[in-house]
Design a protein around this motif. Sequence first.
Motif, PDB file in Angstrom:
ATOM      1  N   UNK A   1       0.812  -1.266  -0.101  1.00  0.00           N
ATOM      2  CA  UNK A   1       0.151   0.068   0.055  1.00  0.00           C
ATOM      3  C   UNK A   1       0.961   1.340  -0.045  1.00  0.00           C
ATOM      4  N   UNK A   2       1.732   1.292   0.578  1.00  0.00           N
ATOM      5  CA  UNK A   2       3.103   2.418   0.872  1.00  0.00           C
ATOM      6  C   UNK A   2       3.701   2.617  -0.670  1.00  0.00           C
ATOM      7  N   UNK A   3       3.806   1.783  -1.289  1.00  0.00           N
ATOM      8  CA  UNK A   3       4.205   1.846  -2.762  1.00  0.00           C
ATOM      9  C   UNK A   3       3.294   2.350  -3.722  1.00  0.00           C
ATOM     10  N   UNK A   4       2.066   1.775  -3.649  1.00  0.00           N
ATOM     11  CA  UNK A   4       0.990   2.326  -4.378  1.00  0.00           C
ATOM     12  C   UNK A   4       0.712   3.855  -4.066  1.00  0.00           C
ATOM     13  N   UNK A   5       0.667   4.159  -3.025  1.00  0.00           N
ATOM     14  CA  UNK A   5       0.348   5.361  -2.320  1.00  0.00           C
ATOM     15  C   UNK A   5       1.397   6.545  -2.843  1.00  0.00           C
ATOM     16  N   UNK A   6       2.801   6.180  -2.670  1.00  0.00           N
ATOM     17  CA  UNK A   6       4.054   7.017  -2.986  1.00  0.00           C
ATOM     18  C   UNK A   6       3.734   7.045  -4.677  1.00  0.00           C
ATOM     19  N   UNK A   7       3.699   6.006  -5.450  1.00  0.00           N
ATOM     20  CA  UNK A   7       3.788   6.522  -6.707  1.00  0.00           C
ATOM     21  C   UNK A   7       2.351   7.084  -7.338  1.00  0.00           C
ATOM     22  N   UNK A   8       1.336   6.992  -6.670  1.00  0.00           N
ATOM     23  CA  UNK A   8       0.041   7.774  -7.090  1.00  0.00           C
ATOM     24  C   UNK A   8       0.211   9.176  -6.696  1.00  0.00           C
ATOM     25  N   UNK A   9       0.792   9.441  -5.662  1.00  0.00           N
ATOM     26  CA  UNK A   9       1.128  10.833  -5.167  1.00  0.00           C
ATOM     27  C   UNK A   9       2.061  11.644  -5.809  1.00  0.00           C
ATOM     28  N   UNK A  10       2.980  10.910  -6.204  1.00  0.00           N
ATOM     29  CA  UNK A  10       4.264  11.347  -6.775  1.00  0.00           C
ATOM     30  C   UNK A  10       3.668  11.697  -8.171  1.00  0.00           C
ATOM     31  N   UNK A  11       2.867  11.148  -8.878  1.00  0.00           N
ATOM     32  CA  UNK A  11       2.248  11.337 -10.192  1.00  0.00           C
ATOM     33  C   UNK A  11       1.256  12.678 -10.036  1.00  0.00           C
ATOM     34  N   UNK A  12       0.759  12.894  -8.846  1.00  0.00           N
ATOM     35  CA  UNK A  12      -0.132  14.183  -8.719  1.00  0.00           C
ATOM     36  C   UNK A  12       0.876  15.177  -8.347  1.00  0.00           C
ATOM     37  N   UNK A  13       1.847  15.111  -8.018  1.00  0.00           N
ATOM     38  CA  UNK A  13       2.928  16.250  -7.900  1.00  0.00           C
ATOM     39  C   UNK A  13       3.500  16.602  -9.165  1.00  0.00           C
ATOM     40  N   UNK A  14       3.579  15.546  -9.821  1.00  0.00           N
ATOM     41  CA  UNK A  14       4.278  15.829 -11.225  1.00  0.00           C
ATOM     42  C   UNK A  14       3.198  16.768 -12.164  1.00  0.00           C
ATOM     43  N   UNK A  15       1.961  16.316 -11.970  1.00  0.00           N
ATOM     44  CA  UNK A  15       1.072  16.833 -13.024  1.00  0.00           C
ATOM     45  C   UNK A  15       0.226  18.273 -12.370  1.00  0.00           C
ATOM     46  N   UNK A  16       0.426  18.417 -11.052  1.00  0.00           N
ATOM     47  CA  UNK A  16       0.064  19.739 -10.342  1.00  0.00           C
ATOM     48  C   UNK A  16       1.131  20.296  -9.596  1.00  0.00           C
ATOM     49  N   UNK A  17       0.974  20.147  -8.414  1.00  0.00           N
ATOM     50  CA  UNK A  17       1.987  20.681  -7.268  1.00  0.00           C
ATOM     51  C   UNK A  17       1.967  19.915  -6.104  1.00  0.00           C
ATOM     52  N   UNK A  18       3.059  20.090  -5.032  1.00  0.00           N
ATOM     53  CA  UNK A  18       2.944  19.680  -4.165  1.00  0.00           C
ATOM     54  C   UNK A  18       1.858  19.789  -3.110  1.00  0.00           C
ATOM     55  N   UNK A  19       1.513  21.113  -3.023  1.00  0.00           N
ATOM     56  CA  UNK A  19       0.418  21.500  -2.170  1.00  0.00           C
ATOM     57  C   UNK A  19      -0.922  20.977  -2.682  1.00  0.00           C
ATOM     58  N   UNK A  20      -1.072  20.896  -3.852  1.00  0.00           N
ATOM     59  CA  UNK A  20      -2.327  20.188  -4.411  1.00  0.00           C
ATOM     60  C   UNK A  20      -2.427  18.836  -4.004  1.00  0.00           C
ATOM     61  N   UNK A  21      -1.265  18.051  -4.005  1.00  0.00           N
ATOM     62  CA  UNK A  21      -1.175  16.906  -3.888  1.00  0.00           C
ATOM     63  C   UNK A  21      -1.595  16.629  -2.279  1.00  0.00           C
ATOM     64  N   UNK A  22      -0.890  17.404  -1.399  1.00  0.00           N
ATOM     65  CA  UNK A  22      -1.292  17.410   0.003  1.00  0.00           C
ATOM     66  C   UNK A  22      -2.749  17.436   0.261  1.00  0.00           C
ATOM     67  N   UNK A  23      -3.287  18.505  -0.587  1.00  0.00           N
ATOM     68  CA  UNK A  23      -4.759  18.707  -0.311  1.00  0.00           C
ATOM     69  C   UNK A  23      -5.662  17.592  -0.537  1.00  0.00           C
ATOM     70  N   UNK A  24      -5.186  16.805  -1.872  1.00  0.00           N
ATOM     71  CA  UNK A  24      -5.818  15.533  -2.229  1.00  0.00           C
ATOM     72  C   UNK A  24      -5.838  14.391  -1.046  1.00  0.00           C
ATOM     73  N   UNK A  25      -4.606  14.305  -0.477  1.00  0.00           N
ATOM     74  CA  UNK A  25      -4.518  13.519   0.533  1.00  0.00           C
ATOM     75  C   UNK A  25      -5.265  13.790   1.955  1.00  0.00           C
ATOM     76  N   UNK A  26      -5.246  15.129   2.208  1.00  0.00           N
ATOM     77  CA  UNK A  26      -6.082  15.405   3.494  1.00  0.00           C
ATOM     78  C   UNK A  26      -7.445  15.071   3.415  1.00  0.00           C
ATOM     79  N   UNK A  27      -8.199  14.594   2.167  1.00  0.00           N
ATOM     80  CA  UNK A  27      -9.407  14.263   2.331  1.00  0.00           C
ATOM     81  C   UNK A  27      -9.585  13.123   3.054  1.00  0.00           C
ATOM     82  N   UNK A  28      -8.485  12.379   3.349  1.00  0.00           N
ATOM     83  CA  UNK A  28      -8.679  11.048   4.330  1.00  0.00           C
ATOM     84  C   UNK A  28      -8.649  11.202   5.802  1.00  0.00           C
ATOM     85  N   UNK A  29      -8.524  12.796   6.180  1.00  0.00           N
ATOM     86  CA  UNK A  29      -8.255  12.769   7.523  1.00  0.00           C
ATOM     87  C   UNK A  29      -9.478  12.345   8.228  1.00  0.00           C
TER      88      UNK A  29
END
Length: 285
Positions: free
Chosen positions: A208-236
């Motif tokens: 799960x950690x590998x799948x998470x890292x790869x998908x999150x890194x892809x989001x950083x690539x196509x948007x930004x690190x901050x936008x990727x963080x906002x997406x992750x925070x939906x799980x809070x």
Amino acid sequence: MRYRAGIVTGEMIGLPKSRFVAIGILEALGVATGMSAAAMLPGPAIPILSQTFLVWQLAFSALLLGRRYSFKQITGCMLVAFGVVVAVASGSSADQMLSGFEFIWPAVMIISSAFQAGASIIKEFIFVDAAKRLKGKSLDIFVVNSFGSGFQALFVLLLLPLLSNLKGIPFAQLPSYMKSGAGCLVNIGRNIPGCNGAPLLPLLYVTMNMAFNVSLLNLVKISSAVVASLAVMLSVPISIYVLSLPLPYLPEGASLSPFFLLGSMILILGLVLYNVARPVKQASN
């Protein structure tokens, strides 16, 4: 495999390694401090304290990438920080989530978020800079993930003496401790205390950690690190609720105080405000 398939090029592999070394150091420090603090904190407090990640990211993004943010975005970020304070430090001592815990451990968890945020901003910088170096070619995310994770593993190993001392394990006993850890990992049918769920739970975590890292890194690539963080925070909200339940292999469930729920609502309000305050063009992207 991706190099032989032509997806990864020699130019991609030849990118400056100093940036990946910096990522490895920061992520190793983040793992070391985060796991040390997580072992001492109640489950529901961990995801709420980790949301200071966004505050650190905005600061590092402005400092290292020269990004500028609107008043509403900064206000949303401050609401996130205020939500964290309300969730973990308000109410009577009986209602506080961190009642009975030393202040140092929440502080260590917040510092851990700073290390991780710094690494994420450097990753975003690598993608931005690679577009210039590769003359418009898209940098493969597995190059960043592999080099970053490789250096992270190296520095985690170098930090083992420090981590062992934090846990009261003399350096001379570290080899036998690692041997015991390996035995715990392959615990099949032995039911060793403290190794319940191995090896399936550790392997599930790695997958799960590998799948998470790869998908999150892809989001950083196509948007930004901050936008990727906002997406992750939906799980809070989900993670806070789940970690309060008496689940298998986890300690007893913790009760959620009204102040903790109020702080969570303030945090989510801050995330929403930050998201709606983004420029129209950036939001559509």
